[in-house]
Structures are given as structure tokens and as C-alpha cells.
Design a protein around this motif. Sequence first.
Motif, short mmCIF file in Angstrom:
data_model
loop_
_atom_site.label_atom_id
_atom_site.label_comp_id
_atom_site.label_asym_id
_atom_site.label_seq_id
_atom_site.Cartn_x
_atom_site.Cartn_y
_atom_site.Cartn_z
N THR A 102 0.67 -1.29 -0.15
CA THR A 102 -0.07 -0.09 0.08
C THR A 102 0.84 1.21 -0.01
O THR A 102 0.70 2.26 -0.88
CB THR A 102 -0.79 0.18 1.18
OG1 THR A 102 -1.87 -1.21 1.14
CG2 THR A 102 -1.66 1.39 1.46
N SER A 103 1.70 1.44 0.78
CA SER A 103 2.79 2.48 1.01
C SER A 103 3.62 2.65 -0.39
O SER A 103 3.73 3.59 -0.87
CB SER A 103 3.70 2.36 2.21
OG SER A 103 2.92 2.39 3.43
N SER A 104 3.91 1.48 -0.88
CA SER A 104 4.95 1.70 -2.04
C SER A 104 4.08 2.16 -3.35
O SER A 104 4.50 2.80 -4.03
CB SER A 104 5.48 0.11 -2.38
OG SER A 104 6.29 -0.32 -1.29
N PHE A 105 2.98 1.62 -3.27
CA PHE A 105 2.18 1.96 -4.71
C PHE A 105 1.42 3.39 -4.26
O PHE A 105 0.95 4.20 -5.49
CB PHE A 105 0.64 1.08 -4.45
CG PHE A 105 1.12 -0.17 -5.50
CD1 PHE A 105 2.06 -0.94 -5.03
CD2 PHE A 105 0.35 -0.45 -6.59
CE1 PHE A 105 2.38 -2.08 -5.90
CE2 PHE A 105 0.54 -1.60 -7.31
CZ PHE A 105 1.62 -2.48 -6.85
N SER A 106 1.65 3.91 -3.42
CA SER A 106 1.21 5.50 -3.15
C SER A 106 2.02 6.26 -4.12
O SER A 106 1.74 7.46 -4.41
CB SER A 106 1.35 5.86 -1.81
OG SER A 106 2.53 5.80 -1.11
N TYR A 107 3.17 5.85 -4.48
CA TYR A 107 4.31 6.79 -5.40
C TYR A 107 4.13 6.44 -6.98
O TYR A 107 4.84 7.06 -7.42
CB TYR A 107 5.61 6.60 -4.92
CG TYR A 107 6.00 6.75 -3.44
CD1 TYR A 107 6.26 8.37 -3.23
CD2 TYR A 107 5.70 6.23 -2.33
CE1 TYR A 107 6.47 8.75 -1.79
CE2 TYR A 107 6.20 6.59 -1.07
CZ TYR A 107 6.50 7.94 -0.78
OH TYR A 107 6.69 8.36 0.35
N LYS A 108 3.19 5.61 -7.02
CA LYS A 108 2.86 5.08 -8.54
C LYS A 108 2.60 6.40 -9.39
O LYS A 108 1.46 6.88 -9.16
CB LYS A 108 2.05 3.89 -8.54
CG LYS A 108 1.80 3.48 -9.87
CD LYS A 108 1.01 2.22 -10.16
CE LYS A 108 0.81 1.53 -11.38
NZ LYS A 108 -0.04 0.68 -11.54
N LYS B 120 4.00 9.16 -9.67
CA LYS B 120 4.35 10.41 -9.31
C LYS B 120 5.91 10.89 -9.35
O LYS B 120 6.69 9.92 -9.41
CB LYS B 120 3.90 10.61 -7.57
CG LYS B 120 2.81 10.35 -7.35
CD LYS B 120 2.43 10.52 -5.77
CE LYS B 120 1.09 10.42 -5.36
NZ LYS B 120 0.69 10.30 -3.95
N ASP C 276 9.98 10.17 3.65
CA ASP C 276 8.63 9.69 4.10
C ASP C 276 8.31 8.33 4.73
O ASP C 276 7.64 8.13 5.86
CB ASP C 276 7.78 9.95 2.75
CG ASP C 276 7.83 11.28 2.28
OD1 ASP C 276 8.01 12.12 3.01
OD2 ASP C 276 7.22 11.49 1.15
#
Length: 366
Positions: free
Chosen positions: A21-27, A29, A39
Motif C-alpha cells: 500500500t505504501s509503495s503503490f502510493s508513489y506510482k 508520481k 517519508d
Amino acid sequence: MTENIISVLSQSPDTFVIGRTSSFSYKGKEVTAADAARDLGVRYVLSGAVQANSEQLRVTAEFSDAIEGRLLWTLRENGVRDDFFEMQDAITDRIFEEIAVSLTPGEDVRRMLRRPGSIELMRYSLQARALFQSFNPDDHRKGAALAKRLIEQTPDHEQGYTFNALFEWARPLVGRSKDRQAELKLASEFAEKSLSISEGSEVLTTIATINLARGDCENAIKAADRALEIAPSGNDALGVGGRVKSRCGQWKEGLVHMLEAMRVEPKFPGYLPTSASLSHLALGQYEKAKELAQVALSEASGNPIFTAGAQIYIIAAEALSGNDVEAKRLAAALPSGNPLTTLRFMGFQLSNVRDRDFIDKLLTAI
């Protein structure tokens, strides 16, 4: 592909991996490795991209040390869409290998990962290594059992024999020793069996360590030098080789190796700054000895053996440099009843140091 990589990397006990979940938040961007690391509270960042047309795929990846702002390595793989899953597994294995080499045991990983069933073997081996490096009695019992299981499951691989040798050697350090000579004999047998399967730097440093414990500096240094020939930038070869050489009287050369091991391995084991501190003491460099001991206290806070050694070396540095009042204050502040800070235990810890004049001087100061 990202989920696959996260799943495999998470199998390593030495590596903390941010979840999906945290990793995919940067997709999608625009974000720097340094910003993502800050972060997420991590040091290393793996980033990548997939490019595709109707038939072809190209996967690129970068692995960065965000704290130092260094790109450690890059990867690029080409393939066809029809072979996506095969390509995905190959890339995941390659990334696992490169990160394991960069952050954990070093170049011996490459040989291990060339074997059948390598990922599972690697996972068990990293678990055994983590349990060994804790120098906790319960962890060593678990690690010794795991090492025996490694032999049962992979009798033709050297790794299980190497770990059995290490756990036998370390018995007195964690209060598990019953017959020291028998334990060293068994450790040597395990190590020689490992060496007969494959000559790697890890088993050579194990042999060096066992020979040092037996007082055989000639063969200890010989094995350490051979390990350095095989893996000149390997953390184990540099660190253990440096410790062996220092305790065999080659203080300057050993210290250089240990400091280099700390430089190349961001997650260096706690024995390194403690052993380097001892070398500085032997060379009369008392301020540097205290600096390295403080590093040991911060890096090995969960390890009672290394913590106790660092505390004692700081006291010794103060005493040897003539600061008796501070040395006595620090000695009085040590927790009472701790067997790891007694002269008896320190004498045992230092019993394999060849320079007995220095050890007599050190123990007298303590």
C-alpha cells in the motif's frame, strides 16, 4: 511485478521492506529517492518502470542509498509479452540477489543463488545468520536447530555445515559450553566438511575464527588471507579477517580491514566497532578507541556481549590515558552482577590475543 518483488524481499530477516500500500502510493508520481526514503523511514529505495509495445517488454530498476545520495546499481531486462511471468520471476530473483549482496552477507550470496532451490535456502541461511549475530542464548539454540535442519534438507550444500561450525564455536559466548575442546573439534569438523563442498569466503572466515580460538594464529591468518583473496570487498572477509589479524598481533593491518568492513557494509555486525576499539587500545590511540566503542554502544544496543565489551574498553581507554577519576566513575556506574563485565569474562574474551603484554596491561588497567 512490484508485489512479486515485495513478497520475495520480505523473506529476508535482515531486510525491512515497505508494504504494497505504501509503495503503490508513489506510482506515477515525480518523487526523488531521498523524499521517498524520508517519508517511509528507510535508507534504501528500489524504483523502476515497465515499458511495453505490442510484443516487447523492457523493465528497468534502480537501487539507491538515499541517505548518501548514491546510486548503487541499475538493471535493465528485455523480453516478450508471452514470457511475462518467466521474465518477472527472473527479474525478481536478480533483484533479490543484488540487494542481498549489497546489504547482507556479500558475494557468497551469488554462489548460493546459483543452486537449485536457492531462494528457500537463502531464506533459511539469512535466518540462521540473524540468529547467530544476536549472540543471545535462546536465539543460538534456535539457530543451531535451524542449521541442523539445513544439513538435513540440503546435505550437499556447504551452508548448513558452516552455520553448525559457528554455533559450536560460539557456545561459551552465550553460556552454552560444556566441553570447550570437544566443541572446537566438532566445529572444525563441520567447517572442513563445508570447505570440502565449496571454498567460499564465509567458511574460510569460520575456519580462521576456529583456528584463532585454538591458538593457531598461523593457520587462522592463512584462512583469513584466502578469504580476502576470494572476496576482497566482502564484509565477512574484511571484518573477520581484520579481527583475526589483530588478535594475532597484526594490529594495524587488522584495524584497516575492520574499518573498511564498516565502510562497505551499512548494516555492519556489532563485533566490528568493538574489535576495532580494542585495536586502537593496543596501538595507544585512546580517543579513537573511545569513539569506536561509542559506535558499538549505539549500533549493538541489543547485544549484551558487544555492549559490555564497549563499556569496558571505554573504561580502559580512560585509565590507560591517565584519567583515573573518570575511569573509576564509569566503572562504578556499570550494572552490578553482570557476568559479562567481570575480569574473568574479559580474560576469557581476550584469551586468544597473542600480544599478552598488552592484555596484561589492559586487564590491569580495567
